[in-house]
Write a protein that holds these residues in place. Structure first.
Motif, PDB file in Angstrom:
ATOM      1  N   ASP A  46      -1.070  -3.884  -1.009  1.00 40.62           N
ATOM      2  CA  ASP A  46      -0.432  -2.577  -0.818  1.00 40.62           C
ATOM      3  C   ASP A  46       0.024  -2.014  -2.153  1.00 40.62           C
ATOM      4  O   ASP A  46       0.445  -2.749  -3.045  1.00 40.62           O
ATOM      5  N   ASP A  51       2.820   0.803  -3.092  1.00 47.54           N
ATOM      6  CA  ASP A  51       3.857   1.622  -2.465  1.00 47.54           C
ATOM      7  C   ASP A  51       3.879   3.012  -3.084  1.00 47.54           C
ATOM      8  O   ASP A  51       3.789   3.161  -4.314  1.00 47.54           O
ATOM      9  N   PRO A  72       4.659  -1.345   2.187  1.00 49.87           N
ATOM     10  CA  PRO A  72       5.079  -2.583   1.523  1.00 49.87           C
ATOM     11  C   PRO A  72       5.722  -3.568   2.498  1.00 49.87           C
ATOM     12  O   PRO A  72       6.182  -3.179   3.581  1.00 49.87           O
ATOM     13  N   ASP A  73       5.764  -4.826   2.107  1.00 49.77           N
ATOM     14  CA  ASP A  73       6.284  -5.890   2.971  1.00 49.77           C
ATOM     15  C   ASP A  73       7.683  -5.591   3.501  1.00 49.77           C
ATOM     16  O   ASP A  73       8.002  -5.888   4.654  1.00 49.77           O
TER      17      ASP A  73
END
Length: 350
Positions: free
Chosen positions: A68, A70, A45-46
Motif C-alpha cells: 500500500d 498511503d 494502510p494497515d
C-alpha cells in the motif's frame, strides 16, 4: 502477430471483467486473481480501519502479495488518471464525496460482490463502480495529559485553550467532513459551510489551529492536543497508544456520518485481485475486520463478536449525527472548500 495477440488478450480481459461483474463467478475470479498474484492499493494502510487483517487474509487464503501507498482521496483519483496504462495501483479507498468524482473522471471499473443485495441502496452505485464498506462519524480525540476538560461539543472546542488540528482541509476526506460536521452543528449543511468556515476562522484568529498531522505517531509523542477525525481512527489510535491517555467523543451538538468506498482502477494491472479484495471486504469476515478497526460495517446484519462490539462507542453517542443527503451540493461545496479555507481561515492564522 504480436499486435493481434495483445488485442485478443485485451478483448478477453474486458469480457472476463464484464462476466465477473454480472455473474460473480467466484471460482473463475479466484483462479484469475491467483494468477495475477498481487494487489497494490492506495489509501488503505494497515492502521486505517484495520486494513491489515484484510490484506493478511488475502495473502493467507489466496497467496496474494500486497503493498500500500498511503495518500488522500483526491490524490488517489489523480494517480489513477495520471498513470493510466502505466498503473501502479489496483484499488483505493476514498471518501463518499469522492466516489462520484472518480466515476466522472472515468478511472473506475465496476464489480458487484456476491453480498451486493445486502448493501443499502443509498450506499452503492447501481452499476457497481463503488459501494461503502464502512461508515465513520466525525469525533474529537483529546490528550488527557494536555487538555484539562476534553471537549464534548463544538462550543467547548471554541472556548478551550488548547490547539486543534483538523488535518489537510480541501484534500483529505476526513478533514473535509470535519468542516461539514461543524457546519451541521452550527445550522449549516452541505450547501452552506459558512458557519463552519467562520468557526475555524475564529480558532485561527486565536492562534489555536495546529498544522500537525493527526497521525498515531504524533499523538503518541504528545504533539496533538485535540484532533478532529473519524471515530474509527480516533478509537484505533487511542487503543494503540494507551486507552486512558485519550478521550474520544462524538460532538453532541452535531456531527456527520459518512463512509468510505473502494474504487477499482480502470487501468489496474491486477484487476481480478482487486475485485477479489472487494469481495472479501464485503464478506462477513471482511466486515468484522473493519469493525476490529473501529469502523462500523455497512452490512448491519453481520453479527459482531462481543469483544469487537465493545471496542466501539455506545450508540447513545450518535444521537445527533447527520448523514449527507444532497451529494451534488456537497460535491460543489467540497470543490470550493480549498479556496474558502485559504481566504477565510488560513489568512487569519496567528
Amino acid at each position: 502477430m504480436k499486435r493481434l495477440l495483445i488485442s485478443t488478450t485485451l478483448i478477453t480481459s474486458l469480457f472476463t471483467a464484464h462476466t465477473f461483474a454480472q455473474e460473480n463467478n467466484m471460482d473463475t475470479l479466484v483462479s484469475a486473481a491467483k494468477k495475477e498474484g498481487a494487489v497494490y492499493s492506495v489509501g488503505m494502510p494497515d492502521s486505517w480501519a484495520n486494513w491489515k487483517d484484510t490484506w493478511t487474509d488475502l495473502t493467507k487464503n489466496y497467496g496474494l502479495k500486497h503493498q500500500d501507498t498511503d495518500m488522500s482521496s483526491a490524490q488517489e483519483i489523480a494517480k489513477f488518471a495520471a498513470e493510466k496504462n502505466n498503473a501502479t495501483a489496483d484499488i483505493g479507498d476514498v471518501g463518499f464525496a469522492f466516489a462520484r468524482v472518480a466515476v466522472a473522471k472515468g478511472v473506475t471499473q465496476p464489480y458487484k460482490p456476491t453480498t451486493w443485495d445486502s448493501i443499502p441502496n443509498w450506499a452503492k452505485d447501481k452499476e457497481g463502480h463503488w459501494a461503502l464498506a464502512y461508515t465513520g462519524t466525525i469525533a474529537f480525540i483529546s490528550n488527557n495529559n494536555l487538555v484539562k476538560n476534553p471537549p464534548k461539543t463544538w462550543a467547548d472546542l471554541l472556548n478551550g485553550d488548547y490547539k486543534v488540528t483538523v488535518g489537510d482541509v480541501g484534500v483529505a476526506a476526513q478533514a473535509n467532513n470535519g468542516v461539514l460536521a461543524a457546519a451541521y452543528a452550527m445550522g449549516g449543511d452541505e450547501k452552506n459551510l459558512k458557519p463552519a468556515i467562520d468557526f475555524f476562522g475564529k480558532l485561527a484568529k486565536q492562534g489555536r489551529l495546529s498544522f500537525t498531522d493527526p497521525s498515531v505517531a504524533n499523538l503518541e509523542k504528545g504533539e496533538v492536543e485535540v484532533a478532529i477525525m473519524w471515530d474509527f481512527n480516533a478509537l484505533n489510535y487511542r487503543d494503540q497508544i494507551e486507552r486512558d491517555r485519550f478521550t474520544v467523543s462524538i460532538p453532541q451538538d452535531g456531527s456527520v456520518i459518512s463512509g468510505y468506498t473502494t474504487i477499482i482502477n480502470k487501468f489496474a494491472k491486477n484487476p481480478n485481485a482487486a475485485k477479489l479484495a472487494r469481495e472479501h471486504i464485503f464478506s462477513d469476515q471482511g466486515q468484522i475486520n473493519l469493525a476490529e478497526g473501529y469502523a462500523r460495517p455497512i452490512r448491519t446484519e453481520v453479527k459482531l463478536p462481543k469483544e469487537v462490539q465493545d471496542k466501539l462507542l455506545p450508540n447513545s453517542e450518535y444521537a445527533n449525527v447527520h448523514p449527507i443527503k444532497d451529494f451534488k451540493a456537497w460535491e460543489k461545496s467540497a470543490s470550493q472548500l480549498p479556496r474558502q479555507w485559504q481566504e477565510n481561515v488560513l489568512i487569519n492564522q496567528q
